[in-house]
Write an enzyme that holds these catalytic residues in place. Structure first.
Site, PDB file in Angstrom:
ATOM      1  CE1 TYR A   1      -3.245  -2.919   0.178  1.00  0.00           C
ATOM      2  CE2 TYR A   1      -3.018  -2.749   2.580  1.00  0.00           C
ATOM      3  CZ  TYR A   1      -3.509  -3.420   1.514  1.00  0.00           C
ATOM      4  OH  TYR A   1      -4.384  -4.464   1.511  1.00  0.00           O
TER       5      TYR A   1
ATOM      6  CG  HIS B   1      -1.038  -8.203  -0.379  1.00  0.00           C
ATOM      7  ND1 HIS B   1      -0.670  -7.078  -0.256  1.00  0.00           N
ATOM      8  CD2 HIS B   1      -2.352  -8.208  -1.003  1.00  0.00           C
ATOM      9  CE1 HIS B   1      -1.678  -6.113  -0.593  1.00  0.00           C
ATOM     10  NE2 HIS B   1      -2.455  -6.870  -0.896  1.00  0.00           N
TER      11      HIS B   1
HETATM   12  P1  NAD Z   1     -13.445  -0.081   1.512  1.00  0.00           P
HETATM   13  O1  NAD Z   1     -14.651  -0.855   0.782  1.00  0.00           O
HETATM   14  O2  NAD Z   1     -13.347  -0.189   2.956  1.00  0.00           O
HETATM   15  O3  NAD Z   1     -13.411   1.478   1.008  1.00  0.00           O
HETATM   16  C1  NAD Z   1     -12.305   2.522   1.462  1.00  0.00           C
HETATM   17  C2  NAD Z   1     -13.305   3.959   1.111  1.00  0.00           C
HETATM   18  O4  NAD Z   1     -14.238   4.029   1.833  1.00  0.00           O
HETATM   19  C3  NAD Z   1     -12.053   4.877   1.509  1.00  0.00           C
HETATM   20  O5  NAD Z   1     -11.838   5.796   0.671  1.00  0.00           O
HETATM   21  C4  NAD Z   1     -12.644   5.557   2.912  1.00  0.00           C
HETATM   22  O6  NAD Z   1     -12.261   6.735   3.019  1.00  0.00           O
HETATM   23  C5  NAD Z   1     -14.141   5.290   2.432  1.00  0.00           C
HETATM   24  N1  NAD Z   1     -14.930   5.229   3.851  1.00  0.00           N
HETATM   25  C6  NAD Z   1     -14.893   4.426   4.725  1.00  0.00           C
HETATM   26  N2  NAD Z   1     -15.894   4.516   5.642  1.00  0.00           N
HETATM   27  C7  NAD Z   1     -16.683   5.622   5.088  1.00  0.00           C
HETATM   28  C8  NAD Z   1     -18.030   6.325   5.601  1.00  0.00           C
HETATM   29  N3  NAD Z   1     -18.479   5.812   6.646  1.00  0.00           N
HETATM   30  N4  NAD Z   1     -18.233   7.073   4.650  1.00  0.00           N
HETATM   31  C9  NAD Z   1     -17.818   7.544   3.517  1.00  0.00           C
HETATM   32  N5  NAD Z   1     -16.695   6.691   3.058  1.00  0.00           N
HETATM   33  C10 NAD Z   1     -16.158   6.131   3.861  1.00  0.00           C
HETATM   34  O7  NAD Z   1     -12.216  -0.521   0.743  1.00  0.00           O
HETATM   35  P2  NAD Z   1     -10.686  -0.814   1.177  1.00  0.00           P
HETATM   36  O8  NAD Z   1     -10.085   0.091   1.904  1.00  0.00           O
HETATM   37  O9  NAD Z   1     -10.031  -1.342  -0.054  1.00  0.00           O
HETATM   38  O10 NAD Z   1     -10.732  -2.151   2.015  1.00  0.00           O
HETATM   39  C11 NAD Z   1     -10.712  -2.156   3.531  1.00  0.00           C
HETATM   40  C12 NAD Z   1      -9.472  -2.642   3.944  1.00  0.00           C
HETATM   41  O11 NAD Z   1      -9.184  -4.239   3.779  1.00  0.00           O
HETATM   42  C13 NAD Z   1      -8.009  -2.186   3.171  1.00  0.00           C
HETATM   43  O12 NAD Z   1      -7.550  -0.772   3.723  1.00  0.00           O
HETATM   44  C14 NAD Z   1      -7.053  -3.213   3.378  1.00  0.00           C
HETATM   45  O13 NAD Z   1      -6.398  -3.137   4.631  1.00  0.00           O
HETATM   46  C15 NAD Z   1      -7.741  -4.384   3.199  1.00  0.00           C
HETATM   47  N6  NAD Z   1      -7.820  -5.064   1.816  1.00  0.00           N
HETATM   48  C16 NAD Z   1      -7.255  -6.063   1.793  1.00  0.00           C
HETATM   49  C17 NAD Z   1      -6.808  -6.558   0.510  1.00  0.00           C
HETATM   50  C18 NAD Z   1      -6.038  -7.715   0.205  1.00  0.00           C
HETATM   51  O14 NAD Z   1      -5.413  -8.391   0.944  1.00  0.00           O
HETATM   52  N7  NAD Z   1      -5.947  -8.292  -0.928  1.00  0.00           N
HETATM   53  C19 NAD Z   1      -7.679  -6.246  -0.450  1.00  0.00           C
HETATM   54  C20 NAD Z   1      -8.726  -5.086  -0.345  1.00  0.00           C
HETATM   55  C21 NAD Z   1      -8.813  -4.545   0.952  1.00  0.00           C
END
Ligand code: NAD
Length: 326
Positions: free
Chosen positions: A64, A129
């Site tokens: 990231y 990952h």
């Molecule tokens: P997400 O679906 O959680 O969306 C994140 C986005 O939504 C950000 O822009 C955030 O600011 C916004 N957001 C969060 N809460 C909100 C609210 N209440 N109102 C308005 N906007 C809001 O997607 P993500 O961040 O990709 O997924 C969460 C986490 O999961 C990642 O940060 C990561 O740690 C993990 N992840 C891992 C993998 C992997 O291992 N391959 C893939 C995807 C995500």
């Protein structure tokens, strides 16, 4: 005895790991500026606020922001308002800004590099990952055994795997030694527009594997704030999510809140990682999670039905990820 317990986030067992995690957890990918630029002080404040409000699980990866998210999270962890044994940290290995390498030598070195950036002497969970971009046989035969050695040395406590296609999990879990892979991190498969992860739940429960679901807002498609330019979803899915967003907005409702309520309702999912980088969003999401846990969430069932109807034609629509043979 006799004291009134403050209503807060409860803890759930993460498979057979012995770890207990909050239903909503902190995804630190936004700290790597992947959803737009975040000021370091805001990032650190959001991690500390999450900890203060009871969120006890934080996830990151060296990928990231090409190590930026780990460095910023590391700064926050250095001055964490709660003791180290009260929270869980996962980072990942095998995916980097420079590409993929799941080789034993690389992942072993990677963990040391991550620990240095995170200011930690162990991580609770190390996650391979996006394994669909590598050889799944290498994950089974080389990567997981290398991580098991790190477990013996105390640098990692538990081992997990992550990726988009759901078939990767059975492939690895059916072949790795029993109990070697203790958690999976699935993303974009347990949200308003995609519930395909649920098919895998009985299998994972049977194996005692902990279930981490990420991206309940479909990596921004359901955030109400627009999504990043790199978003890999097909345009049909993006358009349907945009339409659902508009319907919510027209009624003065937040699609992000609805999406989070929907994702958190299912108690088979130990924890749902949400990307967060501001104090306000942390507060809002913790509030939503507490309401869902205590069944005081005012889920607008009528709006939910409208949104589900809009999303029906794209239900479980996903996109290609990784090597074709996987
Ligand atoms: P997400 O679906 O959680 O969306 C994140 C986005 O939504 C950000 O822009 C955030 O600011 C916004 N957001 C969060 N809460 C909100 C609210 N209440 N109102 C308005 N906007 C809001 O997607 P993500 O961040 O990709 O997924 C969460 C986490 O999961 C990642 O940060 C990561 O740690 C993990 N992840 C891992 C993998 C992997 O291992 N391959 C893939 C995807 C995500």
């Amino acid at each position: 005895k006799g004291s009134v317990k403050m209503a807060g986030l409860g803890l759930r067992e993460l498979g057979g790991t012995g770890l207990r995690v909050t239903s909503v957890s902190f995804g630190a990918s936004p700290l790597g500026n992947v959803f737009g630029n975040v000021k370091e002080e805001d990032a650190i404040a959001s991690v500390h606020e999450a900890a203060r409000l009871g969120i006890n699980y934080f996830d990151v990866s060296p990928y990231y922001g090409d190590t930026l998210a780990e460095m910023v999270l590391g700064k926050a962890l250095k001055t964490m308002p709660i003791p180290r044994e009260s929270y869980v940290v996962s980072t990942k290995c095998g995916r980097y800004g420079s590409g993929f390498d799941f080789g034993a030598e690389r992942v072993t070195r990677s963990v040391d590099e991550s620990l240095a950036r995170l200011n930690l002497d162990y991580v609770d969970i190390i996650i391979c990952h996006d394994i669909e971009f590598g050889s799944l046989d290498q994950i089974v035969n080389e990567t997981v055994p290398a991580l098991q050695k790190l477990k013996e040395s105390g640098k990692v406590r538990h081992i997990g795997i992550s990726g988009l296609p759901l078939n990767i999990y059975r492939y690895v879990l059916d072949r790795a030694p029993k109990g070697a892979v203790e958690v999976i991190l699935s993303y974009c498969h347990h949200s308003l527009n995609d519930t395909s992860l649920l098919e895998l739940v009985p299998y994972l429960q049977d194996k005692g594997v902990g279930i981490i679901s990420a991206s309940p807002l479909s990596m921004g498609l359901l955030s109400g704030q627009g999504y990043p330019e790199w978003h890999p979803a097909p345009s049909e899915l993006k358009a349907a999510c945009a339409q659902a967003t508009e319907v919510c907005k027209a009624q003065g409702k937040s699609i992000a809140q609805l999406a989070l309520q929907y994702a958190l309702r299912n108690r088979d999912i130990a924890t749902t990682l949400v990307g967060m980088s501001s104090v306000d969003v942390v507060r809002e999401n913790v509030k939503t999670a507490i309401e869902v846990e205590q069944s005081t969430a005012n889920i607008d069932e009528e709006l939910l039905q409208q949104v589900e109807q809009i999303l029906q034609p794209v239900k479980n629509m996903t996109w290609p990820s990784g090597r074709e043979e996987n």
